[in-house]
Design a protein around this motif. Structure first.
Motif, PDB file in Angstrom:
ATOM      1  N   ILE A 234      -8.683   3.226 -11.573  1.00  0.00           N
ATOM      2  CA  ILE A 234      -9.031   2.845 -10.404  1.00  0.00           C
ATOM      3  C   ILE A 234      -8.628   0.930 -10.648  1.00  0.00           C
ATOM      4  CG2 ILE A 234     -11.386   1.592  -9.460  1.00  0.00           C
ATOM      5  CD1 ILE A 234     -12.147   4.899 -10.399  1.00  0.00           C
ATOM      6  N   LEU A 235      -8.696   0.208 -11.622  1.00  0.00           N
ATOM      7  CA  LEU A 235      -8.627  -1.022 -12.050  1.00  0.00           C
ATOM      8  C   LEU A 235      -7.098  -0.842 -11.843  1.00  0.00           C
ATOM      9  CD1 LEU A 235     -10.218  -2.123 -15.285  1.00  0.00           C
ATOM     10  CD2 LEU A 235     -11.181  -2.478 -12.492  1.00  0.00           C
ATOM     11  N   SER A 236      -6.249   0.043 -12.007  1.00  0.00           N
ATOM     12  CA  SER A 236      -4.682  -0.646 -11.925  1.00  0.00           C
ATOM     13  C   SER A 236      -4.500  -0.740 -10.511  1.00  0.00           C
ATOM     14  CB  SER A 236      -3.763   0.424 -12.547  1.00  0.00           C
ATOM     15  OG  SER A 236      -2.320   0.764 -12.120  1.00  0.00           O
ATOM     16  N   LEU A 237      -5.297   0.718  -9.136  1.00  0.00           N
ATOM     17  CA  LEU A 237      -4.532   0.739  -8.497  1.00  0.00           C
ATOM     18  C   LEU A 237      -4.783  -0.034  -7.715  1.00  0.00           C
ATOM     19  CD1 LEU A 237      -5.413   4.642  -8.000  1.00  0.00           C
ATOM     20  CD2 LEU A 237      -3.332   2.979  -7.446  1.00  0.00           C
ATOM     21  N   ALA A 238      -6.979  -0.660  -8.179  1.00  0.00           N
ATOM     22  CA  ALA A 238      -7.431  -2.411  -7.166  1.00  0.00           C
ATOM     23  C   ALA A 238      -5.989  -3.487  -7.795  1.00  0.00           C
ATOM     24  CB  ALA A 238      -8.696  -1.788  -7.807  1.00  0.00           C
ATOM     25  N   GLN A 239      -5.893  -3.576  -8.625  1.00  0.00           N
ATOM     26  CA  GLN A 239      -4.859  -4.584  -8.851  1.00  0.00           C
ATOM     27  C   GLN A 239      -3.991  -4.714  -7.522  1.00  0.00           C
ATOM     28  OE1 GLN A 239      -4.126  -5.186 -13.020  1.00  0.00           O
ATOM     29  NE2 GLN A 239      -2.879  -7.285 -12.320  1.00  0.00           N
ATOM     30  N   GLY A 240      -3.603  -3.191  -7.771  1.00  0.00           N
ATOM     31  CA  GLY A 240      -2.189  -3.506  -6.681  1.00  0.00           C
ATOM     32  C   GLY A 240      -2.421  -3.808  -5.007  1.00  0.00           C
ATOM     33  N   TYR A 241      -3.251  -3.177  -5.002  1.00  0.00           N
ATOM     34  CA  TYR A 241      -4.328  -3.350  -3.533  1.00  0.00           C
ATOM     35  C   TYR A 241      -4.175  -5.127  -3.276  1.00  0.00           C
ATOM     36  CZ  TYR A 241      -7.035  -3.273   0.693  1.00  0.00           C
ATOM     37  OH  TYR A 241      -7.718  -3.098   2.047  1.00  0.00           O
ATOM     38  N   MET A 242      -5.138  -5.343  -4.036  1.00  0.00           N
ATOM     39  CA  MET A 242      -5.724  -6.553  -4.459  1.00  0.00           C
ATOM     40  C   MET A 242      -4.258  -8.027  -4.080  1.00  0.00           C
ATOM     41  SD  MET A 242      -8.603  -9.290  -4.131  1.00  0.00           S
ATOM     42  CE  MET A 242      -9.562  -8.016  -4.994  1.00  0.00           C
ATOM     43  N   LYS A 243      -3.666  -7.740  -4.806  1.00  0.00           N
ATOM     44  CA  LYS A 243      -2.332  -8.589  -5.058  1.00  0.00           C
ATOM     45  C   LYS A 243      -1.752  -8.948  -4.011  1.00  0.00           C
ATOM     46  CE  LYS A 243      -1.674  -9.331 -10.142  1.00  0.00           C
ATOM     47  NZ  LYS A 243      -1.152  -9.247 -10.545  1.00  0.00           N
ATOM     48  N   THR A 244      -2.146  -7.537  -2.740  1.00  0.00           N
ATOM     49  CA  THR A 244      -1.887  -8.073  -2.042  1.00  0.00           C
ATOM     50  C   THR A 244      -2.267  -8.246  -0.340  1.00  0.00           C
ATOM     51  OG1 THR A 244      -0.034  -5.863  -2.374  1.00  0.00           O
ATOM     52  CG2 THR A 244       0.055  -5.935   0.296  1.00  0.00           C
ATOM     53  N   ILE A 245      -3.272  -8.276  -0.959  1.00  0.00           N
ATOM     54  CA  ILE A 245      -4.300  -8.304   0.428  1.00  0.00           C
ATOM     55  C   ILE A 245      -4.213 -10.201   0.682  1.00  0.00           C
ATOM     56  CG2 ILE A 245      -6.839  -8.477  -0.858  1.00  0.00           C
ATOM     57  CD1 ILE A 245      -5.583  -6.370   2.545  1.00  0.00           C
ATOM     58  N   VAL A 246      -3.887 -10.555  -0.762  1.00  0.00           N
ATOM     59  CA  VAL A 246      -4.729 -12.060  -0.822  1.00  0.00           C
ATOM     60  C   VAL A 246      -3.046 -12.889   0.135  1.00  0.00           C
ATOM     61  CG1 VAL A 246      -5.596 -12.197  -3.107  1.00  0.00           C
ATOM     62  CG2 VAL A 246      -2.925 -12.590  -3.028  1.00  0.00           C
ATOM     63  N   PHE A 247      -2.460 -12.589   0.578  1.00  0.00           N
ATOM     64  CA  PHE A 247      -1.256 -13.069   1.631  1.00  0.00           C
ATOM     65  C   PHE A 247      -2.312 -12.957   2.543  1.00  0.00           C
ATOM     66  CE2 PHE A 247       0.857 -12.243  -2.542  1.00  0.00           C
ATOM     67  CZ  PHE A 247       2.258 -13.173  -2.912  1.00  0.00           C
ATOM     68  N   GLY A 248      -2.949 -11.817   3.321  1.00  0.00           N
ATOM     69  CA  GLY A 248      -3.896 -12.569   4.371  1.00  0.00           C
ATOM     70  C   GLY A 248      -4.388 -13.507   4.436  1.00  0.00           C
ATOM     71  N   PHE A 249      -5.172 -14.216   3.444  1.00  0.00           N
ATOM     72  CA  PHE A 249      -5.888 -14.660   3.185  1.00  0.00           C
ATOM     73  C   PHE A 249      -5.980 -15.985   4.488  1.00  0.00           C
ATOM     74  CE2 PHE A 249      -7.971 -13.936  -0.919  1.00  0.00           C
ATOM     75  CZ  PHE A 249      -8.749 -12.644  -0.109  1.00  0.00           C
TER      76      PHE A 249
END
Length: 452
Positions: free
Chosen positions: A123-138
């Motif tokens: 879960i943490l591996s999947l979540a980390q990949g999601y987070m490192k992408t979504i931050v570019f939209g901030f």
């Protein structure tokens, strides 16, 4: 004398586009959620814990933008149009600086924050990949909140609705391609959901800026800047943030509680948490018509106060309450009688549907108090009581919701349904407190006006 038909028309002109905007935005989120819901429970959980973090930050951006909306609506009501542009630009400039810090921290320290929710390595591996992408939209999210605040402060809710249409189309099309793979694009799972959302946010932000500043028809076209964009007006910034931060904290209280609540629900297992995430999305289907009540009540009350017209403010408030009761009654009945239908839209997994159905059913009974609270709190904020809605939220969340949920799960070992019931009790307690505060504040204002 005010014609009630004219008042209702003005209210509906503001609130109907907001309802449509919310329907479009949440519909797109539901489509993406349904796509992710076809993946594994770990994918759903990974996205869910990231959303807890990003939604907390979104509450900050949105809260500050609410402060901007209040000030813009007051300035617009008082005829100080040039001040409206300055408020919007000072909000955008300062928030972009703050969001850069959030981006850097979450990109490089994602495991530190995500590890609070789960110790499951997958879960943490999947979540980390999601987070490192979504931050570019901030940064795009910040721009969009300010654009929306600017138009809503003027009472123009159609433009944000049109932007939402565009964003949602982009999000859905890109979501399908990026999640499952299509048209030569490889499927990326939940990373694809994040990439699609960032793409939609970028399109929405660029469109919003164009509509603010375009030479023909732009909102600020007749208001040349009285200051440079990259200069700071301390007084203006102070007013924005002292009005907006309490609104941000009000929403962030909920998000912080959701983080802790997520931890409590994960105590019941990954499937319980995945079902909870899907249940929230299912509940949002019926919340779509009501989400705009808070912004509508804030905008209309602030505009009337800017005009120094107390009678108009009261009429706006009463008419909004009537609309709120009617719409909330309908959505309440839908959730109570059709919970399985809504959960079926979210996932095809029977075990998740069974858990989520109970959550949706319980939430059906709190639609009226939950939605009317938005009207009370939006009006209270516009009346100058910046901290009152925040304190109400703090009471319900930190005195009622969190302690009782932790007691039910960790101490008493009660079933998951007890957690759903405690959430409902929290919403009712906040509604009662908001109503009492509003009527006390209203009486105080009446006495003050009589003595002038």
């Amino acid at each position: 004398m005010y014609g009630k038909k004219a008042i209702k028309r003005e209210i509906y002109q503001i609130i109907i586009p907001m309802i449509l905007e919310n329907i479009l935005q949440i519909s797109a989120n539901l489509v993406i959620t349904a796509m992710v819901g076809r993946l594994l429970a770990n994918d759903i959980s990974a996205q869910g814990i990231c959303i807890r973090i990003t939604d907390t930050l979104w509450c900050f951006y949105k809260g500050v933008a609410i402060g901007a909306t209040v000030l813009i609506a007051r300035a617009y009501g008082a005829g100080r149009h040039q001040e409206c542009r300055k408020i919007a630009e000072q909000t955008m400039l300062t928030e972009l600086i703050i969001v850069l810090i959030f981006q850097v921290v979450l990109y490089f320290q994602a495991p530190l924050f995500l590890g609070f929710f789960s110790k499951d390595a997958q879960i943490l591996s999947l979540a980390q990949g999601y987070m490192k992408t979504i931050v570019f939209g901030f940064p795009f999210v910040v721009i969009m909140t300010v654009v929306t605040a600017s138009f809503q402060g003027y009472g123009n809710t159609k433009v944000p609705m049109y932007i939402a249409v565009l964003m949602n189309v982009v999000n859905i099309v890109c979501g399908y391609c990026f999640i499952f793979g299509a048209f030569g694009v490889p499927g990326m799972g939940i990373k694809g959901a994040a990439a699609a959302l960032v793409t939609a946010q970028a399109v929405g932000a660029c469109t919003g800026l164009y509509l603010l500043y375009k030479k023909k028809g732009g909102l600020f076209r007749k208001m040349p800047a009285a200051h440079r964009f990259f200069s700071f007006d301390r007084r203006c910034i102070y007013d924005i943030y002292t009005t907006g931060i309490p609104a941000a904290l009000e929403s962030m209280f909920w998000q912080f509680s959701a983080i802790i609540l997520s931890k409590v629900i994960l105590f019941y297992g990954n499937q319980a948490f995945a079902a909870y995430q899907l249940g929230i999305q299912a509940e949002e289907i019926t919340e779509m018509p009501a989400i705009g009540f808070s912004t509508a009540s804030t905008t209309l009350a602030a505009r009337a106060i800017g005009r120094q017209d107390e009678e108009l403010r009261k009429i706006y408030f009463k008419e909004l309450l009537k609309v709120g009761v009617v719409i909330s009654s309908i959505t309440s009945l839908l959730l109570i009688f059709l919970p399985r239908f809504f959960m079926t839209l979210m996932t095809d997994k029977p075990e998740l549907q069974a858990i989520g159905v109970v959550y949706v059913f319980v939430m059906g009974f709190i639609q009226i108090p939950q939605n009317l609270s938005r009207i009370y709190n939006g009006t209270i904020r516009a009346m100058g009581y910046k901290n009152a809605p925040m304190l109400v939220a703090g009471f319900g969340i930190w005195i009622v919701r969190i302690p009782l949920c932790m007691l039910a799960a960790y101490v008493l070992g009660l079933p998951l349904t007890a957690v759903w019931l405690i959430i409902a009790v929290d919403q009712v307690s906040r509604f009662l407190l908001s109503a009492v505060l509003y009527y006390r504040i209203n009486k105080k204002r009446e006495r003050a006006i009589q003595t002038v």
